[in-house]
Write a protein that holds these residues in place. Sequence first.
Motif, PDB file in Angstrom:
ATOM      1  N   PRO A  97       0.819  -1.206   0.000  1.00  0.00           N
ATOM      2  CA  PRO A  97       0.000   0.000   0.000  1.00  0.00           C
ATOM      3  C   PRO A  97       0.861   1.269   0.000  1.00  0.00           C
ATOM      4  O   PRO A  97       2.030   1.209   0.316  1.00  0.00           O
ATOM      5  N   PRO A  98       0.239   2.405  -0.316  1.00  0.00           N
ATOM      6  CA  PRO A  98       1.009   3.659  -0.373  1.00  0.00           C
ATOM      7  C   PRO A  98       1.445   4.121   1.014  1.00  0.00           C
ATOM      8  O   PRO A  98       0.948   3.635   2.039  1.00  0.00           O
ATOM      9  N   ALA A  99       2.363   5.061   1.040  1.00  0.00           N
ATOM     10  CA  ALA A  99       2.891   5.593   2.300  1.00  0.00           C
ATOM     11  C   ALA A  99       1.770   6.143   3.170  1.00  0.00           C
ATOM     12  O   ALA A  99       0.829   6.761   2.677  1.00  0.00           O
ATOM     13  N   GLY A 100       1.887   5.893   4.496  1.00  0.00           N
ATOM     14  CA  GLY A 100       0.898   6.380   5.448  1.00  0.00           C
ATOM     15  C   GLY A 100      -0.183   5.381   5.772  1.00  0.00           C
ATOM     16  O   GLY A 100      -0.905   5.537   6.762  1.00  0.00           O
ATOM     17  N   THR A 101      -0.343   4.311   4.980  1.00  0.00           N
ATOM     18  CA  THR A 101      -1.366   3.302   5.261  1.00  0.00           C
ATOM     19  C   THR A 101      -1.021   2.574   6.559  1.00  0.00           C
ATOM     20  O   THR A 101       0.124   2.177   6.774  1.00  0.00           O
ATOM     21  N   GLN A 102      -1.997   2.390   7.436  1.00  0.00           N
ATOM     22  CA  GLN A 102      -1.782   1.722   8.720  1.00  0.00           C
ATOM     23  C   GLN A 102      -1.871   0.207   8.538  1.00  0.00           C
ATOM     24  O   GLN A 102      -2.877  -0.312   8.058  1.00  0.00           O
ATOM     25  N   LEU A 103      -0.808  -0.500   8.936  1.00  0.00           N
ATOM     26  CA  LEU A 103      -0.756  -1.949   8.801  1.00  0.00           C
ATOM     27  C   LEU A 103      -0.443  -2.584  10.148  1.00  0.00           C
ATOM     28  O   LEU A 103       0.160  -1.969  11.019  1.00  0.00           O
ATOM     29  N   LYS A 104      -0.829  -3.836  10.306  1.00  0.00           N
ATOM     30  CA  LYS A 104      -0.500  -4.584  11.509  1.00  0.00           C
ATOM     31  C   LYS A 104       0.942  -5.085  11.409  1.00  0.00           C
ATOM     32  O   LYS A 104       1.463  -5.270  10.308  1.00  0.00           O
ATOM     33  N   PRO A 105       1.594  -5.300  12.553  1.00  0.00           N
ATOM     34  CA  PRO A 105       2.967  -5.819  12.507  1.00  0.00           C
ATOM     35  C   PRO A 105       3.029  -7.118  11.709  1.00  0.00           C
ATOM     36  O   PRO A 105       2.176  -7.994  11.855  1.00  0.00           O
ATOM     37  N   GLY A 106       4.024  -7.230  10.849  1.00  0.00           N
ATOM     38  CA  GLY A 106       4.180  -8.437  10.045  1.00  0.00           C
ATOM     39  C   GLY A 106       3.509  -8.372   8.700  1.00  0.00           C
ATOM     40  O   GLY A 106       3.721  -9.255   7.855  1.00  0.00           O
ATOM     41  N   ASP A 107       2.661  -7.329   8.451  1.00  0.00           N
ATOM     42  CA  ASP A 107       2.057  -7.184   7.128  1.00  0.00           C
ATOM     43  C   ASP A 107       3.148  -6.841   6.104  1.00  0.00           C
ATOM     44  O   ASP A 107       4.221  -6.356   6.454  1.00  0.00           O
ATOM     45  N   THR A 108       2.826  -7.075   4.832  1.00  0.00           N
ATOM     46  CA  THR A 108       3.823  -6.934   3.767  1.00  0.00           C
ATOM     47  C   THR A 108       3.649  -5.635   2.999  1.00  0.00           C
ATOM     48  O   THR A 108       2.520  -5.230   2.679  1.00  0.00           O
ATOM     49  N   VAL A 109       4.778  -4.983   2.716  1.00  0.00           N
ATOM     50  CA  VAL A 109       4.815  -3.787   1.866  1.00  0.00           C
ATOM     51  C   VAL A 109       5.560  -4.163   0.587  1.00  0.00           C
ATOM     52  O   VAL A 109       6.711  -4.597   0.640  1.00  0.00           O
ATOM     53  N   THR A 110       4.874  -4.034  -0.552  1.00  0.00           N
ATOM     54  CA  THR A 110       5.496  -4.333  -1.846  1.00  0.00           C
ATOM     55  C   THR A 110       6.108  -3.057  -2.415  1.00  0.00           C
ATOM     56  O   THR A 110       5.430  -2.035  -2.547  1.00  0.00           O
ATOM     57  N   VAL A 111       7.380  -3.131  -2.719  1.00  0.00           N
ATOM     58  CA  VAL A 111       8.139  -1.958  -3.160  1.00  0.00           C
ATOM     59  C   VAL A 111       8.481  -2.105  -4.643  1.00  0.00           C
ATOM     60  O   VAL A 111       8.968  -3.151  -5.077  1.00  0.00           O
ATOM     61  N   VAL A 112       8.180  -1.077  -5.440  1.00  0.00           N
ATOM     62  CA  VAL A 112       8.500  -1.049  -6.868  1.00  0.00           C
ATOM     63  C   VAL A 112       9.757  -0.214  -7.060  1.00  0.00           C
ATOM     64  O   VAL A 112       9.781   0.974  -6.717  1.00  0.00           O
ATOM     65  N   LEU A 113      10.786  -0.835  -7.611  1.00  0.00           N
ATOM     66  CA  LEU A 113      12.063  -0.168  -7.824  1.00  0.00           C
ATOM     67  C   LEU A 113      12.231   0.227  -9.285  1.00  0.00           C
ATOM     68  O   LEU A 113      11.721  -0.442 -10.187  1.00  0.00           O
ATOM     69  N   SER A 114      12.959   1.311  -9.504  1.00  0.00           N
ATOM     70  CA  SER A 114      13.221   1.774 -10.864  1.00  0.00           C
ATOM     71  C   SER A 114      14.268   0.889 -11.538  1.00  0.00           C
ATOM     72  O   SER A 114      15.246   0.477 -10.917  1.00  0.00           O
ATOM     73  N   LYS A 115      14.030   0.622 -12.818  1.00  0.00           N
ATOM     74  CA  LYS A 115      15.002  -0.116 -13.634  1.00  0.00           C
ATOM     75  C   LYS A 115      15.846   0.846 -14.461  1.00  0.00           C
ATOM     76  O   LYS A 115      16.608   0.433 -15.339  1.00  0.00           O
TER      77      LYS A 115
END
Length: 666
Positions: free
Chosen positions: A517-535
């Motif tokens: 999810p985007p920055a600032g979204t409240q998540l529970k501990p252990g939830d996953t953040v998917t990060v898109v990196l520039s190529k």
Amino acid sequence: MDTTVADTLIGTTIDGRYRITGRVARGGMATVYRATDERLGRTVALKIIHPSQATNVHFVDRFTDEAKTIARLTHPNVVAVYDQGRHEGLPYLVMEFVQGRTLRDLLAQRRKLSAVEALAILEQMLAAIAAAHRAGLVHRDVKPENVLVAEAPSGGTTDLVDAVVKVADFGLARAIEASTVDESGQLMATVAYVAPELVQAGQADARTDVYSAGIVMFEMLTGQVPYDAKDPVEVAWQHVDNDVPPPSKMVPGLPRALDELVARATRRNPAERPTDAGRLLSEVQAVRDGLSAINLQTALMNQVPARPPAADATTIVPALPATDATAVVPPVPGGYGPPGGHRPSWARLPEQGGARTPGRRAVEEPHAGGFFADRRRVTLVALIAVIALVVLGSTWWVTLGRYTDAPTLVNLPKAAAEQAASKAGFGVFYGDGQYSDTVAKDSVVSQNPGPNERVVKGETLTLILSLGPEVHPVPDLSGQEVAAAKGLVQEAGLNYKEGKGQYSDTVPEGVVISTSPPAGTQLKPGDTVTVVLSKGRAPVTVPNLVGLNINDARSELQKRGLTALERSKDSDQPADQVLAQTPKPGTGVEKNAEITLDVSKGPPLITIPDLNNQPCGQAENTLKGLGLQVQANNLNPLNPNSAVRGQNPGPNAQVQPNSGAQITCF
């Protein structure tokens, strides 16, 4: 630093002031020397860091900062820090030199200590640690090696009750992470005394020191630590998985109060321990008071002379209270001893103090002597009874009378908990909040002492309020490189995952473009953040196709290995002309990428009206108003009433804007 290099410092002078005269000890992080401060003429201890630690900039900075902090901590039970500096790039500390031995040396010599000695040493240890806690410091490495037992005022270290105890290594212990391993692969944190939270999460607070102090207490009473194994990691995890056994299991006969004291200090859940060393110190002092009262009772009973057989078989002597067989009784002060020895004046019978012999008294005062002897015996019995009542009363007050059950405040809202505590006569202190999925926010998650535990009347209860369910906001990772992004996500208690990379003309390769999810979204501990990196920038540059005929645009895209995706749009531009494109010209894209083209459908067609029989001039104006090029063929220009007799295109025909139209008038 190896031994050879360390020994070369002996005889040298550091900073033109501290002349090293001998080596005291060498540890995994530093070596301690005896030195002479030639400016002040006193003996000091100089601790110098090993070269392997000096390369760690974070460690050196932290070590220096902590040294400055501990230097401001003035307490008689803390090893004082006098100075700090660097010698050939290696940080060093100049500290108070304590004439004596470490607690480890004493335990190695004597194996274990008596309960009185252990409590006396523990009190001074906790006084030092409590002073550090009040200053915001956590020791993190409380163990016998860091406890120095100085010579007692009476001389020597054999009288441990009167010995002076000092705690060392506050700054150095705090500066090192507990998970760090040295070159030999051993944990720098001493696993025999490590708290469970330090093993599980690597986090420490004042309650961590309380746990370690409880383990030291266990070792002083039993002569051994509670857990042992070949693998240090296995020892560390035993602290997490098991409760520390009661000392009396190893040493039968120890008072139950000592078992309870060790159990309270070594609870696996930090919230169930005393909140800091000061709180534990209060409990230790209460236990010492209780044991001292029992010892006093025993000592007074030892002062009572042996009672000869009563002549009157009906005389009733009050029963004296039984002593606790497990109590540790120190020697009774001089002059007090068992029956038959030297007794104080109040306990001596007249026969003992006078010059007369029993035979002479029997001859000279057969009646008066017997009367007064019986009277003295009655008086002595009454005096003993009064003393027994006083001792029983004081013992009852110290061990039972001043205690009551702690109220149950768990799950109560804050206001209700304060009201219930006040009604029961207790004060309230709030510790750090704790997240909970089951207890509502601002309600009590836990209390110390716990519900229904025995507690001194009027004591302050420590309450931990719920912070509600634990949630963590997704950190803003925009512009962060992959290593930093991963660290920020994990620091927030979330799991890091890399999604499919994207090409970008503006974001460098390996830098975060977006998160889900985007920055600032409240998540529970252990939830996953998917990060898109520039190529990085894509290999193919999109050409400018706007204004071209669609056929020409297709050809340009084909040359670059790109595909056209066409969308028809209404426009006043000529049909089949490219109006817009996505991505914009100059953008980098992958090969075979689709380029979306908006293509003009051309201007809307014009419907020709029926102009027959209309006046020629009017019809001509109508066609011009529709945007057509008009050609009027007037066969009789002199006739002002000429009318349209023919038109091309005919009525209702649809033509392009600006196209031609003819009318014939006569």
